[in-house]
Design a protein around this motif. Sequence first.
Motif, PDB file in Angstrom:
ATOM      1  N   UNK A   1     -10.727  -8.563  84.580  1.00 26.17           N
ATOM      2  CA  UNK A   1      -9.519  -8.044  84.037  1.00 26.17           C
ATOM      3  C   UNK A   1      -8.406  -7.356  85.155  1.00 26.17           C
ATOM      4  N   UNK A   2      -8.037  -8.433  86.002  1.00 28.63           N
ATOM      5  CA  UNK A   2      -7.036  -8.203  86.914  1.00 28.63           C
ATOM      6  C   UNK A   2      -5.856  -8.227  86.231  1.00 28.63           C
ATOM      7  N   UNK A   3      -4.663  -7.431  87.175  1.00 24.18           N
ATOM      8  CA  UNK A   3      -3.403  -7.533  86.763  1.00 24.18           C
ATOM      9  C   UNK A   3      -2.666  -7.920  87.956  1.00 24.18           C
ATOM     10  N   UNK A   4      -1.666  -8.997  87.523  1.00 26.27           N
ATOM     11  CA  UNK A   4      -0.702  -9.558  88.532  1.00 26.27           C
ATOM     12  C   UNK A   4       0.583  -8.961  88.140  1.00 26.27           C
ATOM     13  N   UNK A   5       1.255  -8.619  89.381  1.00 31.80           N
ATOM     14  CA  UNK A   5       2.699  -7.640  89.229  1.00 31.80           C
ATOM     15  C   UNK A   5       3.373  -8.609  90.358  1.00 31.80           C
ATOM     16  N   UNK A   6       4.708  -9.045  89.955  1.00 34.46           N
ATOM     17  CA  UNK A   6       5.715  -9.554  91.102  1.00 34.46           C
ATOM     18  C   UNK A   6       6.517  -8.209  91.247  1.00 34.46           C
ATOM     19  N   UNK A   7       6.628  -8.602  92.660  1.00 34.86           N
ATOM     20  CA  UNK A   7       7.803  -7.558  93.253  1.00 34.86           C
ATOM     21  C   UNK A   7       9.065  -7.423  92.933  1.00 34.86           C
ATOM     22  N   UNK A   8       9.721  -6.678  92.831  1.00 35.33           N
ATOM     23  CA  UNK A   8      11.189  -6.588  92.633  1.00 35.33           C
ATOM     24  C   UNK A   8      12.031  -7.642  93.664  1.00 35.33           C
ATOM     25  N   UNK A   9      13.222  -8.126  93.031  1.00 27.27           N
ATOM     26  CA  UNK A   9      14.169  -8.869  93.984  1.00 27.27           C
ATOM     27  C   UNK A   9      14.690  -9.889  93.254  1.00 27.27           C
ATOM     28  N   UNK A  10      15.568 -10.512  93.773  1.00 24.94           N
ATOM     29  CA  UNK A  10      16.650 -11.461  92.871  1.00 24.94           C
ATOM     30  C   UNK A  10      15.744 -12.689  92.431  1.00 24.94           C
ATOM     31  N   UNK A  11      14.579 -12.669  92.985  1.00 19.32           N
ATOM     32  CA  UNK A  11      13.681 -13.959  92.306  1.00 19.32           C
ATOM     33  C   UNK A  11      12.634 -13.695  91.464  1.00 19.32           C
TER      34      UNK A  11
END
Length: 535
Positions: free
Chosen positions: A406-416
Motif C-alpha cells: 500500500x505505497x503512495x506515489x506523489x509527484x512534486x509541484x512544478x510546471x511538469x
Amino acid sequence: MLLVAMPGASAEERARQASVDDADDRPSLSRALADESELLQAFYAQRDHRPAWRDEETIAGLVSTLRALDEDGLTPEDYRPDDIEAEYRSVRDEDADSERQIHYELFASRMLFTALEHLQRGKVDPKSLSADWEVPVEAPDLDLAAISDAIDQQQFDRMLVEARPPYTPYQRLREGLARYRDIERQGGWERLPERDSALRVGDDDDVELLRERLAVAGVLENGATDDGDEDNGAASGEAREGADPRRFDSDLEAAVRRFQRRHLLEPDGIVGRQTLAALNVPVERRIDQIRLNMERARWLLHGLPEAYVLVDIAGYELSYFRPDGEVWRSRIVVGQPYRRTPSLRSEITHMTVNPTWTIPPTILRQDVLPAVRRDLGYLWRERIQVLSPSGQPLDPWRVDWDNPGNIVLRQAPGPQNALGQLAIRFPNDHMVYLHDTPAQGNFSRYQRAFSSGCIRVENIRGLAQLLFDDTDSDQDIDARIDSGETRNVSLANRMPVILHYWTVNPDDDGALSFRPDIYERDDELLRELDRPLEL
C-alpha cells in the motif's frame, strides 16, 4: 354523466350541462382516485374532482397534443392517442355506465401526465444507463393549476410550452429536428461511393455527388464561412461561375474544411476515410442523434443558475457563462474511452495552486508501476516521491516493486507536474476536477480524449482569475502561482459546474454540430428511448 357530447349546443349550454354532470360524477371520481398516483390525485383535487375529458372537442385537443410530441423527439404512440380517440367513441353515449366512463377519464389523464413528465424530465432514467450519473438537480413540479386551466380553455399548446425545458439549446435542437425531418421527406442524401484513395483538390471522380452532399449540408451556399453547417439552409451546390462542377477545386476544398470542423474532424480539406464516413451517415441516423440529445437536454436543462461552468465532454469544450452575460470558452482534454469523464453537477469551492499529484490507484497500477519496473530512474525524472500509507517517505531501493503493497506515489509541484500549476476543485464521488497540464500540444488536436478522467483546461489561469473576480474573491492567480507555494485558495462564493455529454450540440447561431460518440453511449440511450412504454 361524463363525456356526453351535445352536438349543436351553444358554449353556454355545454358549460351548464357540464356543471350538472360534474356534480353527479365527483363522488365516484373521488373514490376511483384512491388507487391512482399522488400526481393524479393532486390534479383532481386542484379541480375539486371535476372531470377533465367531457366533450369531443377537448378529446380532440388532447389527442392532437399527444401526437405533437413527435416534434420533441418522443414517440406519440407511447401515450396511446389512437386508443384515447377510439375509446371515446364507445363511452360517449349516455348508455355507457359511469364506472366505464370514469375509467376512461383517468386513463386519458394518466396518458397526459405521463407525456408531460417525459417532456419535462425525460422518458429514460439516466441512472439506469450509467452508474456515474451525478446530476441531482431535478425539474420543478408541474403546475397543476395551469394544466387544469389549459384543459378547460382548450389551450393544449400552452401545456407543452410550460413542460419543455425553458432554455435556448433545447429549442434549437427542436428546430434542428424539424429541419432534418424535412430533409428526410425530400429523400435525404445519396451515399458517396467507398474509395481506395482520398478525394482531394484536382480530382474529378464523384465530385458532383460530393457537391450535392455538401449542398444539403449547407456549406456550399454563397457567403458560407468556416462556421457553416448542415442547418444553415439549402444551397445550390453549384460551382462558382466559370468553374467546372465536376472538378475538386479550392472552393470545394474550403467547403469540406467547414464540414470537417463542424464534425470535429481534422480540417485538411481532403475527403479521407473519416470524412467520408461522416458524409455517409444517413439522415435517419442524424435524426436519431438529435432525438437522443434532446432526451439528454431534458435530464439536465432545469434550474440553471445565472452563472455557471459547463463542461461539454464530447465537444471538448468548456464554457463559463459569466454573471454579466459574457461567455468565456476554452478547449479541453477529457477522459479516454476506458477512463470516462463522468456526468455530474456540483459547485466549485476552491483551487489548488502549485499542486502535488497523488497518483490514483488505477493509474498507479496500469501506468506508473510498469514504468517503474522497467526503469527505477522514472521516479527521479518525474519527481515522484514514494510514501507509506501514513505519509512517511520511503527509500525506493527498498521497495519490492513486483509487490509494493500500500505505497503512495506523489509527484512534486512544478510546471511538469501532471496537474500543471493549478487545479480547480469541486465535490464529487469520482475525484475529478479541472486542471492545468504540461502537455499543451494536445489542445491543438480536434479530438481530445486523452486524460484519465479529469478535465485539462487550456488557459486555466484565465478561467481561474475570472472565477475569483466574479465571486468577489480578492485573489491574483498569477501571483499565487509565481510564489511557488502549494496552497488551497477558496472562492468567496461557490460557482456551479456541470459536466455533461452531448453528441449533438446547437451553436449560438442555431446550427447543429455532430460529434463522434467517444464513449459509445448513443446506441444504448436510443434503444431505451425507442422502447415501447409499458403501462
